[in-house]
Design an enzyme around this catalytic site. Structure first.
Site, PDB file in Angstrom:
ATOM      1  N   THR A 126       8.446   0.273   2.720  1.00 54.39           N
ATOM      2  CA  THR A 126       8.679   1.675   2.367  1.00 54.39           C
ATOM      3  C   THR A 126       9.876   1.807   1.430  1.00 54.39           C
ATOM      4  O   THR A 126       9.856   2.610   0.489  1.00 54.39           O
ATOM      5  CB  THR A 126       8.953   2.518   3.636  1.00 54.39           C
ATOM      6  OG1 THR A 126       7.773   2.533   4.414  1.00 54.39           O
ATOM      7  CG2 THR A 126       9.329   3.944   3.292  1.00 54.39           C
TER       8      THR A 126
ATOM      9  N   LEU B 146       3.593   6.851  -2.177  1.00 51.61           N
ATOM     10  CA  LEU B 146       4.952   7.158  -2.640  1.00 51.61           C
ATOM     11  C   LEU B 146       5.046   7.389  -4.136  1.00 51.61           C
ATOM     12  O   LEU B 146       5.943   8.099  -4.600  1.00 51.61           O
ATOM     13  CB  LEU B 146       5.921   6.078  -2.162  1.00 51.61           C
ATOM     14  CG  LEU B 146       6.246   6.267  -0.674  1.00 51.61           C
ATOM     15  CD1 LEU B 146       6.825   4.999  -0.060  1.00 51.61           C
ATOM     16  CD2 LEU B 146       7.221   7.426  -0.479  1.00 51.61           C
TER      17      LEU B 146
ATOM     18  N   PHE C  84       0.820  -1.221   0.000  1.00 53.13           N
ATOM     19  CA  PHE C  84       0.000   0.000   0.000  1.00 53.13           C
ATOM     20  C   PHE C  84       0.849   1.265   0.000  1.00 53.13           C
ATOM     21  O   PHE C  84       0.360   2.341  -0.337  1.00 53.13           O
ATOM     22  CB  PHE C  84      -0.963  -0.009   1.194  1.00 53.13           C
ATOM     23  CG  PHE C  84      -0.423   0.614   2.447  1.00 53.13           C
ATOM     24  CD1 PHE C  84       0.394  -0.098   3.302  1.00 53.13           C
ATOM     25  CD2 PHE C  84      -0.731   1.930   2.769  1.00 53.13           C
ATOM     26  CE1 PHE C  84       0.896   0.481   4.453  1.00 53.13           C
ATOM     27  CE2 PHE C  84      -0.236   2.520   3.926  1.00 53.13           C
ATOM     28  CZ  PHE C  84       0.585   1.784   4.766  1.00 53.13           C
ATOM     29  N   LYS C  85       2.121   1.140   0.359  1.00 54.02           N
ATOM     30  CA  LYS C  85       3.003   2.314   0.370  1.00 54.02           C
ATOM     31  C   LYS C  85       3.053   3.006  -1.001  1.00 54.02           C
ATOM     32  O   LYS C  85       3.291   4.205  -1.080  1.00 54.02           O
ATOM     33  CB  LYS C  85       4.431   1.913   0.756  1.00 54.02           C
ATOM     34  CG  LYS C  85       4.582   1.113   2.037  1.00 54.02           C
ATOM     35  CD  LYS C  85       4.421   1.971   3.269  1.00 54.02           C
ATOM     36  CE  LYS C  85       5.006   1.369   4.534  1.00 54.02           C
ATOM     37  NZ  LYS C  85       4.372   0.136   5.027  1.00 54.02           N
ATOM     38  N   ASP C  86       2.834   2.229  -2.064  1.00 47.97           N
ATOM     39  CA  ASP C  86       2.869   2.822  -3.407  1.00 47.97           C
ATOM     40  C   ASP C  86       1.805   3.907  -3.580  1.00 47.97           C
ATOM     41  O   ASP C  86       2.009   4.847  -4.345  1.00 47.97           O
ATOM     42  CB  ASP C  86       2.624   1.743  -4.476  1.00 47.97           C
ATOM     43  CG  ASP C  86       3.806   0.796  -4.653  1.00 47.97           C
ATOM     44  OD1 ASP C  86       4.951   1.246  -4.563  1.00 47.97           O
ATOM     45  OD2 ASP C  86       3.551  -0.395  -4.892  1.00 47.97           O
TER      46      ASP C  86
END
Ligand SMILES: *Cc1c(COP(=O)(O)O)cnc(C)c1O
Length: 442
Positions: free
Chosen positions: A129, A101, A96-98
Site C-alpha cells: 500500500t 490507488l 494490485f494496490k495500484d
C-alpha cells in the site's frame, strides 16, 4: 454523506467504516456491458456510486488513472493449468494496490483542487500500500502523505520503493512494531477528531471506500469475459479483506459470480471464522507473504454489516466485544453461499510456486501462489479466476528459493538499489506520529 466527503473522510467520525447507502443492481446492464474494455467498464461502474462529480470529469480521471499501466488490457487474463490468472500488477508499483490507488490519487487531486484544500494522508502499510499510495499522490501540491511501515517487516525492495521517492510531499515512517500496530495507530489517530480536523487527515488504506469501489471493476470485468454459461468463482489472497470485499460487492450488484475463495496465509483468523463463526485474534506470524501478515482485517467489518442484515447495533456490539477481549462470536452459526475459506502454510506456498513453474512455466509471486494453492483444495465447477496480486520480482527471495533459479527480476526494481533513500525512525507511539505530522504536515 456525498461521495467526495466520503473519500476525504476515509474512516467515519465514529470510528466505523462507510458503506454505500444502496448497492446498485446492474443485471439490466450486463448484456450491453459485455464487450467493454477495462477502462470503459470502470467508467460505468464507478459512476453508479458517485453522485457529486460530473460524468465527463469522472471519465477523464479514470482514463488518466489507468494511463500509467504497462499492459494495454490493464488487468490481463492468462490461462495457467486449469485456472485463469488475472494479473493485477501492471501498474507503476507492480502490485494490485495500484488499480485502486492510481484512481484514488486522481480523485483526491480533483476534489482538493475544486475545494482549494490541503490533505495530510496518513497510511499504514504491510508493504505494498505504501509505495502504491505514494505513486498515486507524489508531487501533488495539495497533499502530504505519511506512510507508516513496520521496521524490518517489509521486504528490502518494498522499503526502497517507498524511501527512494524524492518528492517533497512524501514522508516515510519506519515504526518499531508490527503492521497491526501501524494500523492501530492509524485508527486511534483518526479517532482524535480534533486532530483529524485540524490537520485535515485523509486515508489511503482500504478503509477508504473509494479503494473498494475501484476494485469492484476487475471482478465485473472478469465475470463478464468468462461467465458465459456458468458464473465465475474467484480465488483471492486475503489480508485486510479489502480485495475480497470488493468481490462480495460485485456479486451483490448482480455480476455473474459464484464463489469467492478466501485464501489466507498462516495468519488464519478469517479462515477460522468461516469455519466456526468465532473471530479471535492471535499473535502475528511472519511469513513469505508479508502483505497478508495481518491478524485484524480492517474491512471485515463491512462484510459483517451485510451478514448481520445491515444492523449497525448488532455490529457495534460484535466489534466492541472484539476490541475488548480479542474475541467475538456470531449469535447463529455462519451460513454463506458466497465464501469458501482456507489457510495456506509457508511450505505449501513455496511448493505451489515450484509446482506451477514446473508444470506451466508461470512464475507466481508468493501471494498469488497462496491463491493457486487454495484453489486446488476445492472442486468447483465453472470458470475459476485466481487474482495475481503482485509481480514476482517484488518478492525475489521466496520466488527464487522456491524455483531454484533467478527468475524474479523487473527493471523498475533493479534500478532502485542505486538510489538514495530516506525515512524517519519512530516508536509505535501515538504522540510520536502526531509530532511528525505537526512538524512536516501542511
Ligand atoms: C495488499 C495485498 C494483499 C491483500 O489484500 P487485502 O485487500 O488486504 O486483502 C495480497 N497480496 C498482495 C501482493 C498485496 O499487496
Amino acid at each position: 454523506m456525498g461521495f467526495q466527503d466520503a473519500v476525504l473522510t476515509g474512516l467515519a467520525p465514529d470510528g466505523g467504516l462507510l458503506v454505500p447507502a444502496t448497492i446498485p443492481d446492474v443485471t439490466p446492464m450486463l448484456a450491453s456491458w459485455q464487450g467493454l474494455s477495462f477502462v470503459e467498464l470502470a467508467r460505468e461502474i464507478v459512476l453508479l456510486f458517485v453522485d457529486d462529480i460530473p460524468r465527463e470529469d469522472l471519465e477523464r480521471l479514470i482514463t488518466d488513472a489507468y494511463a500509467n499501466f504497462s499492459h494495454p488490457e490493464i488487468a490481463p487474463l492468462t490461462k495457467v493449468g486449469n485456472v485463469t490468472v488475472m494479473e493485477l500488477f501492471h501498474g507503476p508499483t507492480l502490485a494490485f494496490k495500484d488499480v485502486a490507488l492510481q484512481l484514488l490519487g486522481q480523485i483526491f487531486e480533483y476534489i482538493l483542487a475544486h475545494e482549494n484544500k490541503h490533505l495530510n494522508i496518513l497510511a499504514a502499510t504491510s508493504g505494498d500500500t505504501g509505495s502504491a499510495a505514494i505513486a498515486g499522490v507524489r508531487g501533488l501540491p495539495q497533499i502530504d502523505i505519511f506512510v507508516m511501515y513496520p521496521r524490518g517487516r517489509v521486504s528490502h525492495l518494498q522499503e526502497l520503493q517507498m524511501t527512494t521517492e524524492v518528492a517533497a510531499n512524501v514522508h516515510c515512517l519506519s515504526v518499531e512494531g508490527s503492521f497491526d500496530d501501524c494500523q492501530n495507530l492509524m485508527k486511534t489517530i483518526f479517532e482524535d477528531l480534533a486532530f483529524k480536523e485540524k490537520y485535515a487527515l485523509g486515508a489511503a488504506n482500504s478503509v477508504n471506500w473509494a479503494r473498494v469501489l475501484a476494485q469492484i471493476v476487475y471482478y465485473g470485468y472478469a465475470s463478464l469475459k468468462l461467465g458465459g454459461e456458468r458464473p465465475v468463482s474467484f480465488c483471492v489472497p486475503t489480508g485486510n479483506f479489502g480485495n475480497v470485499f470488493a468481490g462480495f460487492t460485485a456479486k451483490r450488484m448482480g455480476f455473474p459470480i459464484e464463489r469467492l475463495i478466501l485464501a489466507t496465509n498462516e495468519n488464519d483468523i478469517l479462515a477460522k471464522f468461516f469455519e466456526s463463526g468465532v473471530y479471535e485474534r492471535g499473535e502475528v506470524r511472519y511469513t513469505v507473504t508479508p502483505a497478508m501478515d495481518i491478524q485484524v482485517a480492517s474491512n471485515f467489518e463491512r462484510f459483517l454489516y451485510y451478514h448481520m442484515d445491515c444492523d449497525p447495533v448488532a455490529l457495534g456490539e460484535f466489534m466492541a466485544d472484539f476490541a475488548r477481549s480479542g474475541r467475538a462470536e456470531l449469535a447463529a452459526p455462519l451460513h454463506t453461499d458466497d465464501f469458501l475459506a482456507t489457510a495456506v502454510s509457508v511450505d505449501d506456498t513455496l511448493s505451489a510456486i515450484r509446482t506451477v513453474y514446473e508444470t506451466s512455466g508461470y512464475v507466481a509471486d508468493p501471494h498469488t501462489a497462496i491463491g493457486l494453492a487454495a484453489a486446488e483444495r476445492f472442486a468447483l465447477e465453472g470458470p475459476l479466476v485466481c487474482l495475481a496480486t503482485a509481480h514476482p520480482a517484488k518478492f525475489p527471495d521466496a520466488v527464487n528459493k522456491a524455483v531454484g533459479e533467478d527468475v524474479a527480476r523487473h527493471p523498475t526494481l533493479d534500478s532502485l538499489c542505486d538510489r538514495e533513500s530516506r525515512t524517519t525512525n519512530v516508536p509505535a507511539d501515538i504522540e510520536a506520529i502526531k509530532d511528525v505530522i505537526r512538524r512536516l504536515g501542511h
